[in-house]
Design a protein around this motif. Structure first.
Motif, short mmCIF file in Angstrom:
data_model
loop_
_atom_site.label_atom_id
_atom_site.label_comp_id
_atom_site.label_asym_id
_atom_site.label_seq_id
_atom_site.Cartn_x
_atom_site.Cartn_y
_atom_site.Cartn_z
N ALA A 184 7.88 -15.85 -31.73
CA ALA A 184 7.81 -16.98 -30.67
C ALA A 184 9.22 -17.81 -30.73
O ALA A 184 9.54 -18.19 -29.69
N GLY A 185 9.41 -18.26 -31.73
CA GLY A 185 10.48 -19.04 -31.86
C GLY A 185 11.95 -18.52 -31.45
O GLY A 185 12.71 -19.21 -30.65
N ILE A 186 12.29 -17.14 -31.73
CA ILE A 186 13.30 -16.47 -31.24
C ILE A 186 13.13 -16.14 -29.80
O ILE A 186 14.02 -16.39 -28.80
N LEU A 187 12.03 -15.99 -29.21
CA LEU A 187 11.74 -15.49 -27.86
C LEU A 187 11.95 -16.76 -26.96
O LEU A 187 12.36 -16.85 -25.81
N ALA A 188 11.54 -17.93 -27.58
CA ALA A 188 11.60 -19.39 -26.53
C ALA A 188 13.13 -19.55 -26.53
O ALA A 188 13.47 -19.95 -25.36
N SER A 189 13.96 -19.24 -27.46
CA SER A 189 15.54 -19.75 -27.11
C SER A 189 16.04 -18.54 -26.34
O SER A 189 17.03 -18.95 -25.46
N LEU A 190 15.62 -17.32 -26.32
CA LEU A 190 16.18 -16.28 -25.33
C LEU A 190 15.54 -16.26 -24.30
O LEU A 190 16.44 -15.99 -23.00
N PHE A 191 14.42 -16.56 -23.86
CA PHE A 191 13.79 -16.43 -22.46
C PHE A 191 13.30 -17.74 -21.93
O PHE A 191 13.30 -17.71 -20.62
N PHE A 192 13.36 -18.82 -22.75
CA PHE A 192 12.99 -20.38 -22.06
C PHE A 192 14.01 -21.24 -22.68
O PHE A 192 13.62 -22.15 -23.21
N PRO A 193 15.37 -21.26 -22.49
CA PRO A 193 16.39 -21.95 -22.98
C PRO A 193 16.04 -23.35 -22.11
O PRO A 193 16.12 -23.39 -21.25
N GLY A 207 16.80 -28.02 -23.06
CA GLY A 207 17.31 -29.07 -23.84
C GLY A 207 16.21 -29.44 -24.80
O GLY A 207 16.55 -30.02 -25.96
N ASN A 208 14.86 -29.09 -24.70
CA ASN A 208 13.80 -29.48 -25.64
C ASN A 208 13.17 -28.20 -25.87
O ASN A 208 12.50 -27.39 -25.33
N LYS A 209 13.49 -28.23 -27.33
CA LYS A 209 12.96 -26.81 -28.00
C LYS A 209 11.52 -26.76 -28.09
O LYS A 209 10.67 -25.54 -27.98
N ILE A 210 10.75 -27.90 -28.13
CA ILE A 210 9.20 -27.87 -28.06
C ILE A 210 8.67 -27.24 -26.61
O ILE A 210 7.75 -26.55 -26.77
N VAL A 211 9.32 -27.46 -25.56
CA VAL A 211 9.10 -27.26 -24.23
C VAL A 211 9.19 -25.83 -24.08
O VAL A 211 8.39 -25.08 -23.83
N SER A 212 10.36 -25.27 -24.73
CA SER A 212 10.74 -23.91 -24.78
C SER A 212 9.63 -23.00 -25.57
O SER A 212 9.25 -21.99 -25.12
N LEU A 213 9.03 -23.50 -26.62
CA LEU A 213 8.07 -22.88 -27.49
C LEU A 213 6.83 -22.96 -26.74
O LEU A 213 6.12 -21.89 -26.92
N LEU A 214 6.51 -24.07 -26.16
CA LEU A 214 5.30 -24.13 -25.34
C LEU A 214 5.22 -22.96 -24.23
O LEU A 214 4.09 -22.48 -23.99
N ASP A 215 6.16 -23.02 -23.54
CA ASP A 215 6.17 -22.05 -22.57
C ASP A 215 6.06 -20.49 -23.01
O ASP A 215 5.53 -19.77 -22.34
N THR A 216 6.91 -20.29 -24.21
CA THR A 216 6.48 -18.90 -24.90
C THR A 216 5.22 -18.55 -25.13
O THR A 216 4.59 -17.62 -24.77
N PHE A 217 4.48 -19.77 -25.73
CA PHE A 217 3.11 -19.61 -26.25
C PHE A 217 2.11 -19.46 -24.82
O PHE A 217 1.05 -18.89 -24.80
N ALA A 218 2.59 -19.96 -23.86
CA ALA A 218 1.69 -19.76 -22.55
C ALA A 218 1.84 -18.28 -22.15
O ALA A 218 0.84 -17.88 -21.63
#
Length: 207
Positions: A7-16, A18-29
């Motif tokens: 999920a951490g990798i997908l967050a940076s690739l698909f939901f870039p 400025g806020n890494k937590i937001v990207s990660l939450l989007d990925t888990f959604a």
């Protein structure tokens, strides 16, 4: 299982962002959409299983699952596809859950209908046990790939290979299912012309 681990990798690739937590939450959604698709898949494929047979329904679910896994591994990132990348990722994840919803119920039903009446619990228990073996295998693959690859290599192509492997496993599953015969219980129902017109309605009304 693999989706959750990377999920951490997908967050940076698909939901870039400025806020890494937001990207990660989007990925888990997106991860959660699979669980939303499971009951819908159970209803749709449960209905089809009672209409056209267990065997063909399970071929459809395995094919759909394999294709979803393959396209997830091949999906371009946000940098290449823009907003279309996370949109397609969400759709693929939903399809994975949708197919799994039909896969699990159909597989358990097929196991029960092939088994002798006195051994149905035993054989459906084996089918249920497989739900634990799969995640163990996935965890082992993730550990192996992340151990032998450099972090940057795993983040760029390693995780993709894991999803593509899932597609090859699905091909094996489809080949096996093409070779098995239809459930003997379903055959009897079909021969007697007793196939239900509305299986879901009957399930709630009678059982």
């Amino acid at each position: 299982m693999i989706f959750g681990f990377v999920a951490g990798i997908l967050a940076s690739l698909f939901f870039p962002s400025g806020n890494k937590i937001v990207s990660l939450l989007d990925t888990f959604a997106v991860f959660a959409t699979s669980f939303a698709g499971r009951p819908l898949g159970a209803i749709v494929f449960g209905h089809l299983g009672d209409k056209i047979g267990r065997k063909y329904t399970l071929i459809i679910t395995m094919t759909l699952m394999g294709l979803s896994s393959l396209f997830t591994g091949l999906l371009p990132s946000y940098a290449t596809f823009g907003i279309l990348a996370p949109t397609l990722l969400t759709i693929l994840r939903l399809l994975q859950g949708f197919s799994l919803g039909g896969e699990f119920g159909g597989g358990i039903t097929l196991s029960a209908e092939f088994a002798d009446p006195g051994k149905r619990a035993f054989y459906t228990g084996i089918a249920q046990m497989a739900q634990g073996i799969g995640p163990l295998m996935a965890t082992g693959l993730i550990f192996a790939f992340s151990s032998i690859m450099l972090p940057n290599t795993f983040a760029s192509i390693g995780w993709r290979i894991l999803f593509v492997i899932g597609a090859f496993i699905a091909v094996i599953g489809v080949i096996i299912r093409l070779k098995i015969s239809e459930s003997p219980v379903f055959k009897k129902v079909k021969e007697k012309n007793e196939i239900s017109h509305f299986p879901l309605v009957d399930a709630f009304r009678m059982y």
